[in-house]
Design a protein around this motif. Structure first.
Motif, mmCIF file in Angstrom:
data_model
loop_
_atom_site.group_PDB
_atom_site.id
_atom_site.type_symbol
_atom_site.label_atom_id
_atom_site.label_comp_id
_atom_site.label_asym_id
_atom_site.label_seq_id
_atom_site.Cartn_x
_atom_site.Cartn_y
_atom_site.Cartn_z
ATOM 1 N N ARG A 30 -42.338 0.503 2.742
ATOM 2 C CA ARG A 30 -42.532 2.248 1.991
ATOM 3 C C ARG A 30 -41.642 3.224 2.650
ATOM 4 O O ARG A 30 -41.607 3.946 1.829
ATOM 5 N N TRP A 33 -38.692 4.548 0.376
ATOM 6 C CA TRP A 33 -39.277 5.402 -0.491
ATOM 7 C C TRP A 33 -38.970 6.806 -0.208
ATOM 8 O O TRP A 33 -38.328 7.740 -0.960
ATOM 9 N N HIS A 34 -39.707 7.059 1.134
ATOM 10 C CA HIS A 34 -39.401 8.443 1.519
ATOM 11 C C HIS A 34 -37.801 8.498 1.691
ATOM 12 O O HIS A 34 -37.137 9.679 1.192
ATOM 13 N N ALA A 37 -35.374 9.290 -1.918
ATOM 14 C CA ALA A 37 -36.585 9.051 -3.117
ATOM 15 C C ALA A 37 -35.703 10.977 -3.790
ATOM 16 O O ALA A 37 -36.141 11.089 -4.665
ATOM 17 N N ASN A 177 -42.192 9.211 9.097
ATOM 18 C CA ASN A 177 -41.708 7.603 8.544
ATOM 19 C C ASN A 177 -41.031 7.544 9.849
ATOM 20 O O ASN A 177 -40.883 6.035 10.113
ATOM 21 N N GLY A 211 -37.505 -2.145 -1.391
ATOM 22 C CA GLY A 211 -38.272 -0.816 -1.024
ATOM 23 C C GLY A 211 -37.087 0.238 -1.657
ATOM 24 O O GLY A 211 -37.508 0.415 -2.955
ATOM 25 N N LEU A 215 -37.589 1.443 -4.987
ATOM 26 C CA LEU A 215 -37.539 2.927 -6.112
ATOM 27 C C LEU A 215 -36.839 3.151 -7.022
ATOM 28 O O LEU A 215 -37.628 4.511 -7.762
ATOM 29 N N PHE A 218 -39.054 2.419 -9.658
ATOM 30 C CA PHE A 218 -39.959 3.834 -9.607
ATOM 31 C C PHE A 218 -39.483 4.689 -9.817
ATOM 32 O O PHE A 218 -40.314 5.626 -11.728
ATOM 33 N N LEU A 228 -43.830 10.568 -8.832
ATOM 34 C CA LEU A 228 -42.926 9.900 -8.299
ATOM 35 C C LEU A 228 -43.854 10.319 -7.199
ATOM 36 O O LEU A 228 -43.702 9.302 -6.062
ATOM 37 N N GLN A 229 -43.434 11.784 -6.712
ATOM 38 C CA GLN A 229 -43.958 11.772 -5.221
ATOM 39 C C GLN A 229 -45.300 10.853 -5.250
ATOM 40 O O GLN A 229 -45.887 10.992 -3.357
ATOM 41 N N ILE A 232 -45.681 6.884 -3.856
ATOM 42 C CA ILE A 232 -44.901 7.181 -3.273
ATOM 43 C C ILE A 232 -45.178 7.050 -1.663
ATOM 44 O O ILE A 232 -45.618 6.769 -0.964
#
Length: 531
Positions: A30, A33-34, A37, A177, A211, A215, A218, A228-229, A232
């Motif tokens: 995960r 993702w950040h 993103a 993160n 991941g 993404l 997604f 979307l935010q 995640i």
């Protein structure tokens, strides 16, 4: 090295290792993702100036609209150029992004890169500031706190209505993160004995690549940036629940003399792996079986005798750790600079923005698989040097390769292939550097050392957008920067010791074994059975 002896009693790979690897892998997954993103949160679906209010008919030739300007024609020889005073029209690829909601185009488009830069600064602060608490209070506690806070902050971002607050909140998401990612990686490294540590430590990077690919899926399915935010961010709360059931790092418990807790973790792991014959051994710590019946021993400040002293000074108090730290810092900067430069360039290349990001993650998987088996059999140094030199050569080759032949045959496929080879090579190098650095530093300051190295790693990530931007005017700049940096890094790796198949050092004085016992290890390495 006591913790590694206890890890050997668990076997090379059992149910305990599988549960830990899968659980930590989901947390690591995960994190990607950040990082990536903004590829979709800040996507520009295409824009042009709205038709001026003076008319609804653009075909009357009194004016023409462009992406950032409106040109008014007074007559055939006179014209006036103005900005988009009536706003912009956007393409339909996305329902909404921060670009379309807040008009981050034309003179405001720099804010997209600025937001990414601020995020990277946040990750650097997290690497420097949070990892200390992991070494002092434990890996598991830091994970739970960071996951919860990041979950709340991430959900809050979805409801913001301004760029400044968005950027500030993204800073804290990045900060948390990095603390999560580094702690997960260190826990994986500390959970396996030396002879099999390579495969899980590099294999966890496949979760990161997965991941990235998720993404892309997604982003394809959800075209509203707020939704979307949320997608995640919400999984953090689910992940926290099962983190509560994961054991603390055995190496950390032993290094911090928490023998009672270490015995509990070891007992549970033995039962999962069905190694019941090791009961007598697992309850013996430093030759004193009664120590686990007493209160946990408080550490004494003496790094030479193996006690705990968690400070930046410890990284520079001895010549070998000082040198290792400086070289690792440089390697982190180089790998981050090139990895981020290539990764953020790929989605905006010619083609589909979703497919490009998916391929960017997909190409990392074979790199990690090959890396796992190569560095297990050969070691860390030689493969790392090869990865770095290969990245330099493919980057130079891609720059020298023409777009087409003199007869007009397109060579774009060749340039793309060379570009993918560069991504493949730097991915393998990145994975190796993470494992290498975790093995070089002792347990008592491992997370702190990784945090400091990762702080500089993120300085490299911050520099990547500037180099890419400069390439618009001088395309030779990335070639010079990337190739020269990797070549220098390759030669610096030659000066580091080999850590393959060696127990993790627990104290700073243990790092001396990399040099004082190197010949013994080389002579006996063939006796160690591999997976």
């Amino acid at each position: 090295m006591e913790a590694d002896l206890k890890l050997q009693s668990l076997g090379k790979c059992g149910c305990y290792h599988t549960v830990l690897f899968l659980g930590l892998g989901l947390i690591y997954l995960r994190g990607a993702w950040h990082v990536f993103a903004p590829v979709y949160l800040a996507a520009d679906p295409g824009h042009s100036c709205s038709v001026p209010n003076t008319t609804n008919n653009v075909a009357d030739n009194n004016f023409t609209v462009d992406s950032c300007t409106v040109t008014y024609y007074q007559d055939i020889n006179n014209s006036v150029i103005r900005s988009c005073e009536d706003g912009w029209q956007y393409g339909s690829q996305f329902q909404s992004t921060i670009v379309t909601d807040w008009n981050l185009v034309c003179d405001e488009d720099y804010k997209i890169e600025l937001s990414t830069t601020i995020y990277m600064i946040g990750t650097g602060c997290g690497a420097l500031g949070l990892t200390y608490f992991s070494d002092k209070y434990g890996r598991k506690k830091l994970l739970i706190v960071c996951l919860l806070i990041q979950g709340f902050v991430g959900v809050g971002v979805a409801f913001l209505n301004g760029f400044i607050l968005f950027t500030i909140m993204r800073f804290f998401i990045g900060l948390l993160n990095m603390g999560i990612g580094l702690t997960v990686f260190v826990m994986i490294t500390e959970s396996y004995q030396a002879s099999v540590r390579t495969i899980p430590s590099v294999g966890i990077q496949i979760a990161w690549a997965t991941g990235i690919m998720l993404l892309a899926l997604f982003g394809y399915l959800i075209r509203n940036w707020r939704h979307l935010q949320l997608l995640i961010s919400l999984p953090n709360f689910i992940i926290v629940i099962y983190v509560l059931f994961l054991p603390e790092s055995l190496s950390w418990l032993v290094a911090n003399r928490k023998y009672r807790e270490a015995s509990t973790v070891l007992n549970w792991a033995q039962q999962l792996n069905q190694h019941t014959s090791q009961i007598e051994e697992r309850n013996s710590w430093n030759g004193n079986e009664s120590c686990i019946q007493e209160q946990d021993v408080e550490p004494v400040d003496n790094y030479i005798t193996g006690e705990i002293k968690n400070s930046i000074h410890d990284l520079f108090c001895m010549k070998n750790t000082r040198f290792y730290t400086l070289v690792i810092i440089y390697l982190f900067i180089v790998n981050s600079l090139i990895y981020m430069g290539i990764s953020f360039s790929m989605p905006v290349l010619h083609g589909d923005i979703f497919l490009n990001l998916f391929l960017s993650g997909l190409v990392e998987i074979p790199a990690h698989i090959i890396c796992m088996f190569v560095i297990t059999r050969i070691g860390r140094k030689i493969p790392l040097m090869i990865f770095l030199f290969l990245c330099a050569m493919s980057t130079i080759a891609a720059a020298l390769c023409p777009s087409s032949t003199e007869s007009g045959i397109s060579l774009q496929w060749l340039k793309t292939t060379l570009f993918m080879i560069s991504k493949f090579a730097i991915t393998g190098s990145y994975a190796t550097v993470y494992l290498y650095s975790a093995e070089l530093f002792p347990t008592v300051i491992r997370n702190l050392a990784m945090g400091i190295a990762s702080f500089f790693e993120n300085l490299g990530a911050v520099g990547a957008p500037f180099i890419i931007y400069a390439a618009k005017k001088m395309p030779i700049i990335p070639v010079i920067a990337f190739s020269s940096a990797t070549i220098i890094g390759g030669f610096l790796v030659m000066t580091l010791p080999e850590t393959n198949r060696q127990p993790l050092p627990q104290t700073i004085s243990d790092t001396k074994s990399f040099t004082t016992h190197k010949s013994d290890i080389n002579r006996n390495s063939h006796l160690i059975t591999e997976l």
